[in-house]
Design a protein around this motif. Structure first.
Motif, PDB file in Angstrom:
ATOM      1  N   THR A 198      23.209  -5.945   2.302  1.00 25.20           N
ATOM      2  CA  THR A 198      23.756  -4.583   2.363  1.00 25.20           C
ATOM      3  C   THR A 198      22.709  -3.598   2.861  1.00 25.20           C
ATOM      4  O   THR A 198      23.007  -2.713   3.671  1.00 25.20           O
ATOM      5  CB  THR A 198      24.253  -4.171   0.975  1.00 25.20           C
ATOM      6  N   GLN A 199      21.487  -3.736   2.395  1.00 24.12           N
ATOM      7  CA  GLN A 199      20.418  -2.832   2.822  1.00 24.12           C
ATOM      8  C   GLN A 199      20.084  -3.030   4.303  1.00 24.12           C
ATOM      9  O   GLN A 199      19.831  -2.056   5.017  1.00 24.12           O
ATOM     10  CB  GLN A 199      19.169  -3.058   1.964  1.00 24.12           C
ATOM     11  N   GLU A 200      20.078  -4.285   4.732  1.00 23.45           N
ATOM     12  CA  GLU A 200      19.799  -4.536   6.153  1.00 23.45           C
ATOM     13  C   GLU A 200      20.912  -3.995   7.039  1.00 23.45           C
ATOM     14  O   GLU A 200      20.650  -3.345   8.058  1.00 23.45           O
ATOM     15  CB  GLU A 200      19.618  -6.036   6.389  1.00 23.45           C
ATOM     16  N   ASP A 201      22.168  -4.260   6.669  1.00 23.71           N
ATOM     17  CA  ASP A 201      23.292  -3.791   7.485  1.00 23.71           C
ATOM     18  C   ASP A 201      23.364  -2.270   7.525  1.00 23.71           C
ATOM     19  O   ASP A 201      23.751  -1.681   8.541  1.00 23.71           O
ATOM     20  CB  ASP A 201      24.613  -4.365   6.944  1.00 23.71           C
ATOM     21  N   GLY A 202      23.000  -1.625   6.412  1.00 26.25           N
ATOM     22  CA  GLY A 202      23.060  -0.166   6.365  1.00 26.25           C
ATOM     23  C   GLY A 202      21.791   0.524   6.801  1.00 26.25           C
ATOM     24  O   GLY A 202      21.705   1.770   6.740  1.00 26.25           O
ATOM     25  N   GLY A 203      20.799  -0.226   7.253  1.00 30.07           N
ATOM     26  CA  GLY A 203      19.543   0.380   7.673  1.00 30.07           C
ATOM     27  C   GLY A 203      18.815   1.068   6.537  1.00 30.07           C
ATOM     28  O   GLY A 203      18.159   2.098   6.738  1.00 30.07           O
ATOM     29  N   LEU A 204      18.905   0.505   5.322  1.00 27.48           N
ATOM     30  CA  LEU A 204      18.320   1.141   4.147  1.00 27.48           C
ATOM     31  C   LEU A 204      16.939   0.613   3.810  1.00 27.48           C
ATOM     32  O   LEU A 204      16.328   1.082   2.852  1.00 27.48           O
ATOM     33  CB  LEU A 204      19.249   0.935   2.940  1.00 27.48           C
ATOM     34  N   ILE A 205      16.449  -0.343   4.571  1.00 29.47           N
ATOM     35  CA  ILE A 205      15.090  -0.843   4.385  1.00 29.47           C
ATOM     36  C   ILE A 205      14.215  -0.157   5.424  1.00 29.47           C
ATOM     37  O   ILE A 205      14.276  -0.465   6.608  1.00 29.47           O
ATOM     38  CB  ILE A 205      15.024  -2.371   4.537  1.00 29.47           C
ATOM     39  N   LEU A 206      13.410   0.793   4.980  1.00 33.69           N
ATOM     40  CA  LEU A 206      12.643   1.641   5.887  1.00 33.69           C
ATOM     41  C   LEU A 206      11.220   1.117   6.044  1.00 33.69           C
ATOM     42  O   LEU A 206      10.604   0.661   5.088  1.00 33.69           O
ATOM     43  CB  LEU A 206      12.594   3.080   5.364  1.00 33.69           C
ATOM     44  N   THR A 207      10.724   1.214   7.253  1.00 24.16           N
ATOM     45  CA  THR A 207       9.329   0.900   7.535  1.00 24.16           C
ATOM     46  C   THR A 207       8.499   2.172   7.373  1.00 24.16           C
ATOM     47  O   THR A 207       9.023   3.267   7.176  1.00 24.16           O
ATOM     48  CB  THR A 207       9.173   0.344   8.955  1.00 24.16           C
TER      49      THR A 207
END
Length: 892
Positions: free
Chosen positions: A411-420
């Motif tokens: 879910t985090q990957e699909d929603g772009g919720l894992i920030l660099t």
């Protein structure tokens, strides 16, 4: 030999080729014989003496492998895969140096030694850079390698003395072809020996993936894949073997080869098979539930039914374990299960089934207590609380947690919720606009991860409800019976599983997500974790005595070496401290002070490993929120001090005690004094953890003033919880009985002495409290040792000796203004008494607040604390109830 006798001029090209082929075959035969002889010698040495087969230390063969590899003239022996496989398949009996049979145990050990040799050699040769040796050698084997100087670090097996692996692609391919062809036969040959399977099931991950695509290897690949799947789903039950199988199957499903699709199809079939078995077992249990209930009401006629239910529970636990191990290693578990909805349904069914079982166990406890007189209930209660039920709880919760973690990651990957880090820098300019949007968009969301999380939280709390309080005949209703050993063991196991799961939940859904830009993350933040904290702390307190013990329980100390005892103590420290420490470090910005105080108490007095863990945690907490850490110091010292008071030796009931009674009483008093010395050491270490020299953090400097004020207030308090709120339920203390707490506060006095303004303010506070003490009508009863502790504290602060004056009307210290921490919150304004007491009632699992009523508080393990005073002085300083005060004081 015939070709060797021919003259050189008579050699033909054919004869030369034939000679080279014969020479190569002879070399392999000789190498196989040497390997066989080496294995026979090792097996004979390992089985020399009364050593059971299951206790043979096969891992010592790893040292032989590394030793032979370090010899240039013999290095090739540990890379001759053909010779190793031949030695294993020949299955020759083990012989001694005198060429006599070494016995059946040596024959078993020899086969295990040969397979271990093959697995270790392959690990070193192929996986010397990428493979973690712990998975092959185990923690014990890795530690042994480190002590021998062979491995520098347990995470990267860099050889010191062995030759560095120079494995070429051709050599790797030759090894892979040989293993791919031989592994199925080896697995079938040793299918009943878990020790050998534990080594064999490691080998598939060392195969080079390129050979899988070759048409000639398709049949070998399919055969190996099907056998691994069958071993996992039908044959094996050992957790180590199952874990290796799951890892190897995952390796076959990944990579760029033509058989990935076949491997994934097999994996999907495995998951669906295990899921179908569970559904069938649940349906059988549901169809027989009414019948079992009727039989149990008649009494004595439900024995066979209970055995059937126990067998079914074992099957459920075994299949849950298989699913759990797959979910730990396969990130495709949701896909193989059939998607998000299918995964949610399966997890929901598992948690519902476990919840019903846990509720039944509570009901059965009452039924068992009412019918305890039968004498035939001993077998019944063992069937009601089988080991398989607690195993089902562990693996069911583990499967749901891992599956939920994979769903959250997706879910985090699909929603772009894992920030660099770059994403964070780019978003800093838009923070104000996003904060305004967050205020307008704060509605609850409905998401599969959120639903699964809430169900798992409820199940974890239900596990904590299995807590069994200490049985006291005087406090129980008439006819009540103590819980059985099976019930106690079941309660302990279930709570230990909940203890780790609660930590994982709090780490997976941190509170800091409440400030996230994503609406989903804000809803996923686990803010209502009070019951999880309460249950975790209560379980930790009930078991922390193991951290204080020098020797391992249930083990004869002469049977353990010094290293084994240290290793066992280190494992206990990790099992008990890491779950709480991980959750605290993740959520410390909004962490619970009392929870941290319980962990900080083990900075001293426990094993070396425990002290290291707590010290590292303290450094992390100090970086995140140093003021809150200082408040946790106060919570830790107060809890340890209260435990020391509660641990005071009880006075002898007779006026004429025997010598044995007097000796036991004096020994208990000496231990009590040593306990306080340990508490002083704890306070000194906590103070040192704040820093060296001057403190650079101004918030911490201001917070120390509030810390000392709170310590003074507590030291002069006269109620059971130290709040001075005059509640009727609070136990009364003898005036000045807590002044010895100032001996712990002494360790922080050096921080106040360096600040002239703070020193003056603390002097005023201590003068006011001491004036009130001297003016009290019971001042004559204050013991001189308590007054000595007060004067020692003044001396540590560097203030003049107090001179009594006429009684004055003073302002209570609790009403004096405290310093601010810079965020508008007064330091220590939320006193530690207002934080709910982290105990969980067995019925509801809810938090209960403060108070010192022993009937309402969970009995907890002892902490290392103590006193400088003598035995009589120690007894005088304990908490006294109003009814017991007269008799206690008269005895003094």
């Amino acid at each position: 030999e015939a070709f060797d006798e021919m003259p050189e001029d008579s050699e033909t090209p054919f004869s030369k080729s034939k000679k080279r082929s014969s020479s190569g075959a002879n070399d392999n035969i000789r190498a196989s014989q040497r390997i066989d002889a080496l294995a026979s010698w090792v097996a004979h040495a390992l089985t020399d003496g009364p050593c059971p087969t299951e206790s043979i230390q096969i891992h010592l063969m790893d040292l032989i492998v590394y030793s032979v590899r370090s010899m240039p003239e013999h290095h090739a022996l540990m890379t001759n895969w053909t010779a190793m496989l031949k030695a294993i398949l020949d299955d020759k009996a083990a012989i001694t140096l005198n060429l006599t049979s070494a016995g059946d145990r040596a024959d078993v050990a020899k086969q295990r030694v040969l397979v271990r040799m093959l697995a270790t050699a392959a690990c070193v040769e192929v996986g010397s850079v990428t493979e973690n040796p712990t998975s092959v050698l185990g923690e014990k084997g890795v530690h042994m390698m480190e002590e021998a100087g062979i491995i520098n670090n347990s995470s990267f097996p860099i050889m010191k003395h062995a030759h560095k692996s120079q494995l070429s692609s051709q050599q790797w391919e030759e090894l892979s072809i040989a293993l791919l062809h031989a592994l199925p036969d080896l697995l079938m040959k040793f299918i009943g020996d878990s020790a050998i399977l534990a080594s064999l099931t490691l080998l598939p991950r060392y195969l080079i993936p390129t050979i899988f695509s070759h048409p000639a290897r398709k049949q070998d690949f399919a055969r190996l894949l099907q056998l691994l799947s069958k071993l996992y789903c039908e044959t094996c039950q050992d957790e180590i073997v199952l874990g290796n199988l799951a890892h190897s199957l995952r390796y076959l499903m990944t990579g760029d080869h033509a058989r990935v699709g076949d491997a994934k199809l097999e994996g999907r079939g495995m998951v669906q098979t295990l899921k179908g078995r569970l559904e069938t077992l649940w349906k059988e249990a549901a169809s027989e539930e009414d019948s079992n209930r009727r039989k149990s009401k008649r009494g004595g006629g439900n024995q066979d039914s209970m055995k059937d239910s126990s067998n079914r529970q074992f099957s459920i636990a075994l299949n849950l374990k298989r699913l759990h191990l797959l979910s730990e290693r396969w990130n495709t578990i949701t896909e193989f299960m059939g998607g998000d909805e299918a995964m949610e349904n399966t997890c929901g069914d598992i948690m519902h089934s476990l919840s019903m079982k846990l509720k039944e166990s509570q009901i059965n406890t009452k039924v068992f207590d009412d019918s305890h007189e039968n004498g035939s209930d001993g077998e019944n209660v063992s069937l009601l609380y089988p080991r398989s039920l607690s195993d089902a709880v562990r693996n069911g919760m583990g499967f749901c947690l891992c599956s939920m973690g994979w769903l959250l990651h997706k879910t985090q990957e699909d929603g772009g919720l894992i920030l660099t880090d770059m994403d964070v820098l780019n978003q800093q300019d838009d923070d104000d606009d996003k904060n305004e949007d967050m205020e307008d968009d704060d509605e609850a969301v409905d998401h599969v991860v959120l639903r699964l999380r809430n169900q798992l939280v409820d199940l974890t709390e239900l596990c904590f409800d299995q807590f069994l309080p200490d049985f006291n005949h005087d406090d129980q209703e008439e006819g009540s019976k103590p819980p059985s050993e099976e019930q106690k063991l079941f309660s302990d196991r279930v709570q230990s599983h909940a203890y780790r799961t609660a930590s994982d939940l709090r780490t997976l859904f941190p509170k800091q997500w409440i400030d996230a830009d994503s609406k989903l993350l804000r809803n996923l933040a686990l803010m209502e974790d009070g019951k999880l904290i309460g249950g975790s702390v209560r379980y930790f307190r009930s078991k922390e005595g193991m951290l204080r013990e020098k020797d391992v329980k249930n083990q004869p100390q002469d049977a353990l070496t010094k290293h084994e005892r240290q290793q066992a103590n280190d494992e206990i420290a990790k099992e008990m401290l890491l779950p709480l420490g991980r959750a605290l470090a993740t959520n410390w910005a909004q962490g619970n002070r009392r929870e941290a105080g319980v962990v900080l108490a083990h900075l001293t007095g426990s094993s070396h490993e425990a002290g290291m863990i707590v010290a590292d945690l303290s450094r992390v907490l100090k970086k995140v929120e140093p003021v809150r850490l200082l408040e946790a110091h106060m919570a830790s010292l107060r809890q340890s001090y209260d435990d020391w008071i509660d641990a005071e030796p009880e006075e002898l009931e007779t006026d004429r005690p025997s010598d044995e009674q007097m000796n036991a009483f004096e020994e208990a008093e000496r231990a009590h004094v040593e306990q306080f010395k340990g508490l002083e050491t704890q306070a000194a270490r906590l103070s040192m953890s704040l820093g060296v020299g001057r403190l650079s953090n101004q918030k911490l400097v201001h917070a120390l003033l509030g810390f000392i004020k709170e310590g003074i207030r507590y030291s002069f308090s006269t109620t059971g919880d130290g709040a001075n709120n005059n509640d009727e339920d609070d136990d009364e203390l003898v005036l000045g009985s807590r002044l010895t707490f100032l001996s712990l506060l002494n360790k922080y006095a050096n921080w106040i002495k360096r600040n002239r303004k703070q020193k003056v303010e603390i002097t005023k506070v201590i003068d006011i409290k001491q004036e009130e003490l001297y003016a009290h009508q019971d001042f004559k009863d204050v013991h001189e040792d308590d007054l000595a502790a007060l004067e020692a504290f003044r001396e540590a602060l560097g203030v003049t000796k107090f001179e009594p004056k006429e009684p004055i009307q003073s302002t209570p210290v609790s009403q004096m203004s405290l310093e601010s921490d810079g965020r508008g919150r007064p330091l220590f304004d939320e006193t530690l008494e207002s934080i709910p007491e982290m105990t969980v009632t067995p019925s509801s699992g809810s938090l209960t607040s403060g108070g010192s009523n022993s009937a309402e508080r969970t009995p907890l393990g002892s902490l290392s604390s103590g006193s400088k005073s003598t035995g009589n002085n120690l007894r005088r300083s304990s908490v006294l109830s109003s009814k017991a005060s007269t008799s206690r004081l008269s005895s003094l």
